[in-house]
Structure formats: C-alpha cells, structure tokens
Design a protein around this motif. Sequence first.
Motif, short mmCIF file in Angstrom:
data_model
loop_
_atom_site.label_atom_id
_atom_site.label_comp_id
_atom_site.label_asym_id
_atom_site.label_seq_id
_atom_site.Cartn_x
_atom_site.Cartn_y
_atom_site.Cartn_z
N THR A 1 2.53 1.94 -3.44
CA THR A 1 1.60 2.16 -4.56
C THR A 1 0.58 3.26 -4.26
OG1 THR A 1 0.13 0.40 -3.75
CG2 THR A 1 1.82 -0.22 -5.35
N GLU A 2 0.82 4.08 -3.24
CA GLU A 2 -0.15 5.11 -2.89
C GLU A 2 -0.21 6.23 -3.93
OE1 GLU A 2 1.08 6.48 0.95
OE2 GLU A 2 2.76 7.66 0.16
N HIS A 3 -1.38 6.89 -3.99
CA HIS A 3 -1.65 8.00 -4.90
C HIS A 3 -2.11 9.22 -4.11
CE1 HIS A 3 -1.64 4.70 -7.79
NE2 HIS A 3 -1.69 5.56 -8.79
N ASP B 1 -2.19 8.44 -0.14
CA ASP B 1 -2.67 7.28 0.61
C ASP B 1 -3.10 6.20 -0.37
OD1 ASP B 1 -5.42 7.69 -0.19
OD2 ASP B 1 -5.62 9.18 1.39
N PRO B 2 -3.41 4.99 0.12
CA PRO B 2 -3.77 3.88 -0.78
C PRO B 2 -5.08 4.10 -1.55
CG PRO B 2 -3.11 3.05 1.38
CD PRO B 2 -3.26 4.52 1.51
N HIS B 3 -5.88 5.09 -1.12
CA HIS B 3 -7.19 5.28 -1.73
C HIS B 3 -7.22 6.48 -2.68
CE1 HIS B 3 -8.22 2.50 1.44
NE2 HIS B 3 -7.83 3.37 2.35
N GLY B 4 -6.10 7.15 -2.86
CA GLY B 4 -6.07 8.35 -3.68
C GLY B 4 -6.33 8.05 -5.15
N SER B 5 -6.88 9.04 -5.84
CA SER B 5 -7.17 8.91 -7.27
C SER B 5 -6.26 9.78 -8.13
CB SER B 5 -8.63 9.30 -7.54
OG SER B 5 -8.88 10.64 -7.12
N ASP C 1 0.81 -1.22 0.00
CA ASP C 1 0.00 0.00 0.00
C ASP C 1 0.84 1.27 0.00
OD1 ASP C 1 -2.32 -1.44 -0.07
OD2 ASP C 1 -2.80 -1.21 2.07
N ASP D 1 -4.45 11.82 -2.69
CA ASP D 1 -5.87 11.84 -2.35
C ASP D 1 -6.31 13.30 -2.24
OD1 ASP D 1 -8.37 11.79 -1.09
OD2 ASP D 1 -7.88 9.95 0.02
N ASP E 1 1.06 2.89 -11.85
CA ASP E 1 0.45 1.63 -12.25
C ASP E 1 1.01 1.16 -13.59
OD1 ASP E 1 -1.08 2.08 -10.01
OD2 ASP E 1 -2.86 2.72 -11.11
#
Length: 372
Positions: free
Chosen positions: A265-267, A276-280, A262, A269, A288
């Motif tokens: 590979t975080e983006h 964080d792991p949930h960022g777009s 996580d 947010d 990726d």
Amino acid sequence: MPISVSRRHLLAAAGGLGLSMILPGQRGLAQAQRPATDVTFLFSCDVHACLVSADALSPNCADEGKTDAALLKHVAAVNGIAGHAWPSEIDGKPTGLAGAGSPIATPRGLVFGGDMTDDGGGQVKVPGEGRQLQQFASRYQQGTGPDRVHYPVYTGLGNHDLDQDGVPPHADWYRRELRDYVELNHRSTVFYKAPVPVTNYDIDSDNYSWDWSGLHLVQLQRFGGDGTKGAISGLPWLQQDLATYAADGRPVVLFQHYGWDDFSTEHWDPVAKTFDPHGSGPAHWWTDEARAALLATLTKYNVVGIFHGHEHPTPMTYNRDGHDIFKPVAAFMGGLAVVRVTDRFMDVVLARAGTSATDIIFTHAFSKRLSG
C-alpha cells in the motif's frame, strides 16, 4: 461498423458458454443446504522462477536465492506436509489451534498468490514459450516424483508476471502467454478438459472460483478489480459470482497478489523521493480506491480469510477492515501456509522449508471459531 472478436471470446463461444458465465439455473445453489466442510489446502506465493536458458538465471536471481534448487526444496516441503501434525506449540508458546496435535490431512490443492515467474514468463525478444514459465510448470504442475507437486495447483499472477512490456511490436506477448497458461490450466469447455478445472472462469479478468465441499474459493490474480496494463476489472464478475455461490453464508476465501501491508500500500514520497508507507503521492501497486471497491464488493459475504503475496521475507497474519489476512514468506524462500476450514473453525499455520526434505519450520499460527 465491424465487430472485433478476440481469440478468448471466440473460445468462450466455442465452449458453449461452458464455465465462463453463470447460468440462471445455478442460482438455486444459494438456497440449497450447503455440504459439510472440513477442507485442508496449501497457499504459497512469489515463486519467481528465474531461468532464461537451460542453465542461466536472470540477473541478480542467484544472489537473491531464486534458484531451481530453492524451488525443489519448496516442492519437497509442500509434498511432505501431510506427514506432520498441526503444531501445539511454536517457539515454546501454545498455538491455540483448534486442531493442535492432530495430523495434517492430505491437502486438496496448492493455491498460488502471484509472481510465478520473475520476468513475464522469461521472454526475450521474439515471442515464444518463456523459460521461466517452463521452469514453473516443471515444478508446479501436478505430477509424481520428488521434483513435482503432488496436488492440484491453482495458478495466480502478480506484477512480475504481468507488468513487463515486451519488445515492440510484441509489447503484450508476455502478459498473453501468462494469462493463456492460467486459462488453459483451469477453464474447461465442451471441447477441452482443463487439468485443474474450476466452476466459474471469467475470460476478461482471468478471475476464477471453485468450491471444496461447503467452502467457496476465489482467485483474483494481481488484485480484485485490476485494470492496469490492459487488464479488465473482474469486480462485476466477482459480484455475480458471490451472489450465486456464496449467498447462503458459506465461508469464502480469496487469493490475490497485493495485500494490505505497508509494502503493498505504499505511495510516492516526494520528500524522500521513493515509494514508502508515508508517501502522499500516487500509489505504487494498487490504490486506496481499488481497495475500497474490492471491500465494498465483499460486504454481504462470509469472507473468512484473504491470502496474498508480494512482500517476500516477512510472514504476516493481520486484520484490516474486519478481514483476517495472511501472507507466508516467498516460495523461493521456502514459504507456505497450511489452512484448514471446517464448519466450526479455521486454522492457519505459516511455515517454511527446513534444511532437509522432510523438515518443516512452523512460524505463526492463527485460529478462529466459525459460526455455522
């Protein structure tokens, strides 16, 4: 139009093309019967050597535990590993290791997965040999005595080694120093014998590979295909390397700094305004697309394990996209992985240094059968 020749390419030419490219005659290796394999080695990551003077550390390093005393404790654990047995149990549960109970053989070497130094080698304003790189070398170049590693050391770079810009007009000095250190340790020429020579060295990416018996090992530095901060992608080199040295189905092990966890590979947010792991938003460390390109390069080959660093406190054994992936805790926290690859099985144990020089705490075990 004038032709610009870099120092590195000039060295490659001076070396008679030596080990910096794959020679056509070597392609027969893929068809040859591969040798029997029973190889034990160590992996570690995130040393974060922190000295900036004879006795002073970078800011916050002492609070984070990035001290020379911590590195000496790690070196003691690394050197003492052969005095232990592969654990049969961890925390009262069977490990399932194929070699459980048998002695750990003397490791063939110690491989690093990046962040050897905390601040680009420890440079300040004027180009010169950084204190942090000196500290790393004083502990992790093979030597004798309790303060040096007793095995060959295979170096690897991470974001803390390569991302920091120097003071203008020497913006790239930090990166050049660290890359030179890797090259001089591993790339031999007809004029120069490296301390830890490897079979195939790419002067553009500083990726390199070597073989221990029938096991092929590849160092990819920050990550396979890295093109950030002026780096040149090593994926074309990796493609050719694997086609030449691993087309016979032999097991392959890869090392790099970033992983598939996580944190790696975080983006960004935009809601939380952090990575964080949930960022777009944009990727923090590697994209990726970069991961997909690396995995596509590996498709035809028998990659039995990928080892990485970057995230410090959490030991990990996990699987992503069909690959078994391993990460011990950071070296300054005492972390290491003990790996054995044979023709029949692969055993991996994650461990960390205990309170005494001979104390090793095993935390995680992994074992799988390998088809011959």
